[in-house]
Design a protein around this motif. Structure first.
Motif, short mmCIF file in Angstrom:
data_model
loop_
_atom_site.label_atom_id
_atom_site.label_comp_id
_atom_site.label_asym_id
_atom_site.label_seq_id
_atom_site.Cartn_x
_atom_site.Cartn_y
_atom_site.Cartn_z
N LEU A 37 49.12 -11.41 -19.72
CA LEU A 37 50.02 -12.55 -19.59
C LEU A 37 51.45 -12.04 -19.67
CD1 LEU A 37 49.87 -15.75 -19.51
CD2 LEU A 37 50.39 -15.64 -21.94
N PHE A 38 52.24 -12.33 -18.63
CA PHE A 38 53.69 -12.11 -18.67
C PHE A 38 54.29 -13.35 -19.30
CE2 PHE A 38 53.67 -9.71 -14.38
CZ PHE A 38 53.76 -8.47 -14.99
N THR A 52 54.48 -14.46 -6.08
CA THR A 52 55.72 -14.99 -6.64
C THR A 52 55.71 -14.79 -8.15
OG1 THR A 52 55.86 -16.66 -4.91
CG2 THR A 52 57.17 -17.03 -6.89
N LEU A 53 56.72 -14.11 -8.66
CA LEU A 53 56.88 -13.94 -10.09
C LEU A 53 57.62 -15.16 -10.61
CD1 LEU A 53 56.48 -12.10 -12.53
CD2 LEU A 53 58.70 -11.09 -12.02
N CYS A 54 56.99 -15.88 -11.53
CA CYS A 54 57.53 -17.14 -12.03
C CYS A 54 58.25 -17.02 -13.37
CB CYS A 54 56.40 -18.16 -12.15
SG CYS A 54 55.57 -18.52 -10.59
N VAL A 55 58.36 -15.80 -13.89
CA VAL A 55 59.01 -15.56 -15.18
C VAL A 55 60.16 -14.60 -14.95
CG1 VAL A 55 58.70 -14.76 -17.54
CG2 VAL A 55 56.81 -15.88 -16.36
N GLN A 56 61.34 -14.97 -15.42
CA GLN A 56 62.53 -14.15 -15.23
C GLN A 56 62.56 -12.98 -16.22
OE1 GLN A 56 66.14 -16.41 -14.75
NE2 GLN A 56 67.35 -14.80 -15.70
N ALA A 57 63.02 -11.85 -15.75
CA ALA A 57 63.20 -10.68 -16.63
C ALA A 57 64.28 -10.98 -17.66
CB ALA A 57 63.58 -9.46 -15.78
N PRO A 58 64.19 -10.40 -18.84
CA PRO A 58 63.23 -9.39 -19.24
C PRO A 58 61.86 -10.02 -19.57
CG PRO A 58 64.69 -9.84 -21.07
CD PRO A 58 65.19 -10.65 -19.89
N LEU A 59 60.81 -9.39 -19.05
CA LEU A 59 59.45 -9.86 -19.26
C LEU A 59 58.86 -9.28 -20.53
CD1 LEU A 59 57.99 -9.32 -15.68
CD2 LEU A 59 58.82 -11.45 -16.65
N ARG A 60 58.07 -10.08 -21.20
CA ARG A 60 57.21 -9.59 -22.28
C ARG A 60 55.80 -9.60 -21.70
NH1 ARG A 60 62.18 -10.68 -24.33
NH2 ARG A 60 62.33 -10.39 -26.57
N ARG A 61 54.91 -8.82 -22.25
CA ARG A 61 53.54 -8.85 -21.78
C ARG A 61 52.58 -8.68 -22.94
NH1 ARG A 61 51.66 -3.67 -18.61
NH2 ARG A 61 50.30 -3.33 -20.35
N THR A 62 51.44 -9.31 -22.81
CA THR A 62 50.40 -9.17 -23.82
C THR A 62 49.57 -7.94 -23.49
OG1 THR A 62 48.84 -10.54 -22.58
CG2 THR A 62 50.32 -11.67 -24.12
N PRO A 63 48.77 -7.46 -24.43
CA PRO A 63 47.88 -6.34 -24.12
C PRO A 63 46.89 -6.73 -23.01
CG PRO A 63 48.05 -6.64 -26.49
CD PRO A 63 48.73 -7.82 -25.85
N GLY A 78 36.44 -15.02 -12.79
CA GLY A 78 37.22 -14.56 -13.93
C GLY A 78 38.04 -15.68 -14.55
N ALA A 79 38.20 -15.63 -15.86
CA ALA A 79 38.94 -16.68 -16.57
C ALA A 79 39.56 -16.11 -17.85
CB ALA A 79 38.03 -17.86 -16.89
N PRO A 80 40.61 -15.30 -17.72
CA PRO A 80 41.24 -14.76 -18.94
C PRO A 80 41.87 -15.88 -19.76
CG PRO A 80 42.62 -14.36 -17.03
CD PRO A 80 41.33 -14.93 -16.52
N SER A 81 41.91 -15.67 -21.08
CA SER A 81 42.56 -16.65 -21.95
C SER A 81 43.14 -15.95 -23.16
CB SER A 81 41.57 -17.74 -22.38
OG SER A 81 40.60 -17.21 -23.23
N LEU A 82 44.10 -16.61 -23.78
CA LEU A 82 44.82 -16.02 -24.91
C LEU A 82 45.30 -17.13 -25.83
CD1 LEU A 82 46.35 -13.33 -25.90
CD2 LEU A 82 48.31 -14.36 -24.77
N ASP A 83 45.09 -16.97 -27.14
CA ASP A 83 45.65 -17.90 -28.12
C ASP A 83 47.08 -17.46 -28.37
OD1 ASP A 83 46.45 -19.44 -30.25
OD2 ASP A 83 44.71 -19.00 -31.50
N PHE A 106 49.79 -15.37 -15.61
CA PHE A 106 48.80 -14.29 -15.65
C PHE A 106 48.99 -13.35 -14.47
CE2 PHE A 106 46.43 -16.85 -18.70
CZ PHE A 106 45.96 -15.86 -19.55
N TYR A 107 48.73 -12.09 -14.73
CA TYR A 107 48.79 -10.98 -13.78
C TYR A 107 47.44 -10.26 -13.90
CZ TYR A 107 50.29 -6.17 -12.45
OH TYR A 107 50.42 -4.91 -11.91
N TYR A 108 46.83 -9.90 -12.79
CA TYR A 108 45.53 -9.22 -12.86
C TYR A 108 45.39 -8.22 -11.73
CZ TYR A 108 44.16 -12.52 -9.21
OH TYR A 108 44.10 -13.23 -8.05
N ARG A 109 44.50 -7.26 -11.92
CA ARG A 109 44.24 -6.24 -10.91
C ARG A 109 43.38 -6.80 -9.80
NH1 ARG A 109 48.04 -2.70 -11.04
NH2 ARG A 109 48.34 -1.83 -13.09
#
Length: 129
Positions: A37-38, A52-63, A78-83, A106-109
């Motif tokens: 998750l960005f 389309t990148l919907c989050v402006q830099a500077p970006l943070r990212r989760t593991p 696929g259905a990634p999720s994060l609390d 979300f960003y994925y390979r």
């Protein structure tokens, strides 16, 4: 590359103190691929690796985490999720404070895509006490 249309969703309330989860998830993501998750303090609409990148830099990212889904083959299960409340309440990221507006995507390979990545749409939220 498979015609998946990733969609982001959330449940719960973003909070610096509530014990309940604030889950951000995506559906229609390629199965069993690394995802993350960005997030950041401002929205954007910038071309980014074929999407389309919907989050402006500077970006943070989760593991990185697995997108999950079907155990074999390639499909859109696929259905990634994060609390996100876990991250907010950890207090390690100075932008995740009460009253802050945050935007996430979300960003994925996607190995078969020319850019080898895929992106979901985005969500915006404000952190409550």
């Amino acid at each position: 590359s498979l015609g998946c249309t990733p969609a982001i969703a959330f449940s719960g309330t973003p909070s610096a103190s509530a014990p309940a989860a604030f889950t951000i998830s995506a559906s229609q993501v390629l199965n069993n691929k690394n995802s993350l998750l960005f997030y950041g303090a401002a929205s954007a609409a910038a071309p980014f690796q074929g999407g389309t990148l919907c989050v402006q830099a500077p970006l943070r990212r989760t593991p990185a985490q697995s997108s999950g889904g079907s155990g074999s083959g390639n499909d859109c299960s696929g259905a990634p999720s994060l609390d996100m409340n876990v991250r907010i309440q950890a207090g390690t990221d100075p932008i995740l404070t009460v009253g802050a507006s945050i935007f996430a995507q979300f960003y994925y390979r996607d190995p078969s895509d020319p850019f080898t990545v895929g992106l979901s749409d985005a969500v915006g939220f404000q952190i409550c006490p």
